[in-house]
Design an enzyme around this catalytic site. Structure first.
Site, PDB file in Angstrom:
ATOM      1  N   VAL A  33      26.075  48.329  15.101  1.00  0.00           N
ATOM      2  CA  VAL A  33      27.462  48.512  14.654  1.00  0.00           C
ATOM      3  C   VAL A  33      28.177  47.161  14.649  1.00  0.00           C
ATOM      4  CG1 VAL A  33      29.665  49.569  15.261  1.00  0.00           C
ATOM      5  CG2 VAL A  33      27.561  50.916  15.388  1.00  0.00           C
TER       6      VAL A  33
ATOM      7  N   HIS B  46       1.402  84.282  36.243  1.00  0.00           N
ATOM      8  CA  HIS B  46       1.272  84.551  34.807  1.00  0.00           C
ATOM      9  C   HIS B  46       2.150  85.740  34.431  1.00  0.00           C
ATOM     10  CE1 HIS B  46      -0.509  84.990  30.860  1.00  0.00           C
ATOM     11  NE2 HIS B  46      -0.593  86.288  31.093  1.00  0.00           N
TER      12      HIS B  46
END
Ligand SMILES: Cc1cc2nc3c(=O)[nH]c(=O)nc-3n(C[C@H](O)[C@H](O)[C@H](O)COP(=O)(O)OP(=O)(O)OC[C@H]3O[C@@H](n4cnc5c(N)ncnc54)[C@H](O)[C@@H]3O)c2cc1C
Length: 475
Positions: A245, A451
């Site tokens: 910038v 799981h």
């Protein structure tokens, strides 16, 4: 009230307030001074993190992620919600309530632990004296046996795009918008720029992020950074790399931002511009002459590995000293210093500080990236597991990303773990614990993971490091 304390802490952010509480738990008399002032003029403990950083940003990230999911993912679950409407005022109010609850909670914790809260400015004088200037201007001289400096940091300003508090704002300003900007410019594609860009993009803003560096997320593992960039682009973040910038001018309701990249001079016009190029240590009015405390060339308070400054019994912790500017790093330093003052065992393991980016997908890591591990010269092995192969992630409709583990070939030490995907910030805690306890990748392989859970992805990644993964092909 006595003006003599075993410990005076200057700064009540996530580094200072835990230091004060732990010191009090250790049986010491403690005062904690903090001068934080909110936009409405109210004082609050909690520093940047609770008032203007971690907590408000996560509140808005959570709300806007729900908006995004309702708009884009509910359909896949078979849920129709019609048009999703957003009440930004209500969203901001929710955020403010969460912040207020958190900051007021600190006062309750202080009360419970026996810490004296002092709202106002603290200045260290020679001889372990602290000048305290209260909100009403009254000045008191405190005498301490130990002083902990925890004055934090402040946003870095950019000379070519100076803050005006209205159109060109810092990260705090960007958390307070009362309307969604049609066009938002963000300077800096770091953690804060990406999180804030995500918030406003999900609410409909056209977001352009200008990043001076040529590489995206250079501190992250290369594979993770590549995957992240893909997802951010999909979200609609226009990330321009190598864009330096050169100027920003406000005309009426617009900001024209000029920048230079490989193609030459360019410009964009936006409604709001956020400058998020990093933070620098804050020590304004903290140190009188002759204290013996020194600053390095970047303004950080100089400390040794145990957070001791060159001045005897003066310590410094958190963002105002070297190391990553993270709330949890400051907290551990504050607690360790309070224990060291009490003569207890105190150690901060700087090798295993997790980093998290709370975007979607979330990104988290600890330890070395694959690139760092390889360039260290130590032979290493890598295992990864995609969330697309995780039943839980698929059930959550959140199967983007992967878990990756980097381990040493010689003794199987876990060198680094990298996660991009659902709940990455939570999943990384297991890797942090494993590394804290010097676990090997085989230790993780032999640990039972429930799981179906997301944590199985880390388990499988560890197995994959030895080409023993069950639920994905071993490459
Ligand atoms: C938008 C944003 C999002 C962030 N998100 C995260 C995140 O998700 N996770 C994370 O780990 N980190 C995050 N951070 C970084 C985190 O906020 C900082 O690392 C953390 O606040 C540092 O804690 P600290 O106590 O060192 O300093 P601070 O939080 O800055 O607190 C310092 C306090 O000291 C006070 N003070 C300073 N000087 C004096 C004085 N002389 N007298 C009295 N009081 C004084 C200040 O007013 C302030 O209240 C974020 C930061 C920003 C800006």
């Amino acid at each position: 009230m006595s003006d003599d304390f075993d410990v005076v802490v200057i700064g009540g952010g996530p580094a200072g307030y835990p230091a004060a509480i732990r010191a009090a738990q250790n049986g010491l008399s403690v005062a904690c001074i903090d001068e934080w002032r909110n936009y409405d003029g109210s004082h609050a403990f909690g520093g940047t993190c609770l008032n203007a950083g971690c907590i408000p940003s996560k509140a808005l990230l959570e709300s806007t992620e729900l908006v995004h999911r309702a708009q884009h993912e509910f359909k896949a679950h078979g849920i129709g919600v019609g048009t999703v409407s957003v009440d930004l005022a209500a969203m901001q109010k929710r955020k403010a309530t969460i912040v207020r609850q958190s900051t007021q909670g600190i006062l309750a914790l202080f009360k419970g632990a026996g810490v004296t809260p002092l709202q106002g400015h603290g200045r260290l004088l020679p001889g372990l004296r602290v000048e305290f200037t209260a909100r009403d201007g009254a000045v008191r001289a405190l005498q301490a046996k130990n002083v902990i400096l925890a004055s934090g940091s402040q946003p870095m300003a950019l000379r070519s795009a100076p803050f005006d508090g209205k159109r060109i704002v810092d990260s705090w300003g960007a958390l307070e918008f009362d309307a969604v900007p049609g066009r938002l410019g963000v300077i800096g594609a770091g953690v804060i720029g990406l999180e804030l860009g995500s918030v406003w993009r999900r609410l409909g803003a056209e977001v352009v992020i200008l990043e001076a560096l040529p590489d995206f997320l250079p501190m992250a593992d290369g594979q993770v950074a590549k995957e992240a960039l893909r997802h951010f682009k999909k979200l609609g973040l226009d990330i321009r790399l190598g864009a330096r910038v050169t100027g920003a001018s406000v005309t009426g309701d617009e900001v024209r931002v000029s920048y230079a990249d490989a193609k030459g001079e360019q410009s964009i016009t936006v409604d709001k511009l956020v400058v998020a190029i990093g933070r620098r240590p804050y020590t304004g009015g903290l140190l009188a002459d002759g204290t013996g405390v020194t600053l390095d060339e970047r303004g950080f308070i100089e400390v040794d590995d145990h957070c001791r400054t060159p001045a005897a019994h003066v310590w410094a912790v958190g963002d105002c000293v070297r190391g990553p500017m993270l709330a949890h790093k400051g907290k551990e330093e504050g607690v360790a210093v309070a224990d060291a003052i009490a003569g207890l065992y105190a150690e901060v393991n700087y090798k295993v500080i997790p980093s998290v980016i709370y975007t979607a997908p979330e990104i988290a890591w600890v330890g070395l990236t694959e690139e760092q591990a390889r360039s260290s010269g130590r032979a290493c092995k890598v295992g990864s597991f995609p969330f697309s192969a995780s039943g839980r992630a698929r059930a959550m409709e959140a199967a983007a990303g992967f878990c990756k583990i980097v381990a040493a070939v010689d003794d199987d030490e876990i060198l680094g773990v990298h996660v991009i995907g659902p709940m990455a910030g939570e999943l990384i805690a297991e890797a942090v614990l494993a590394m804290e306890y010097s676990a090997s990748s085989e230790d993780l392989q032999r640990t039972i993971h429930a799981h179906p859970t997301l944590s199985e992805a880390l388990h499988e990644a560890a197995l994959a490091a030895d080409k023993r993964a069950i639920d994905c092909l071993n490459k």
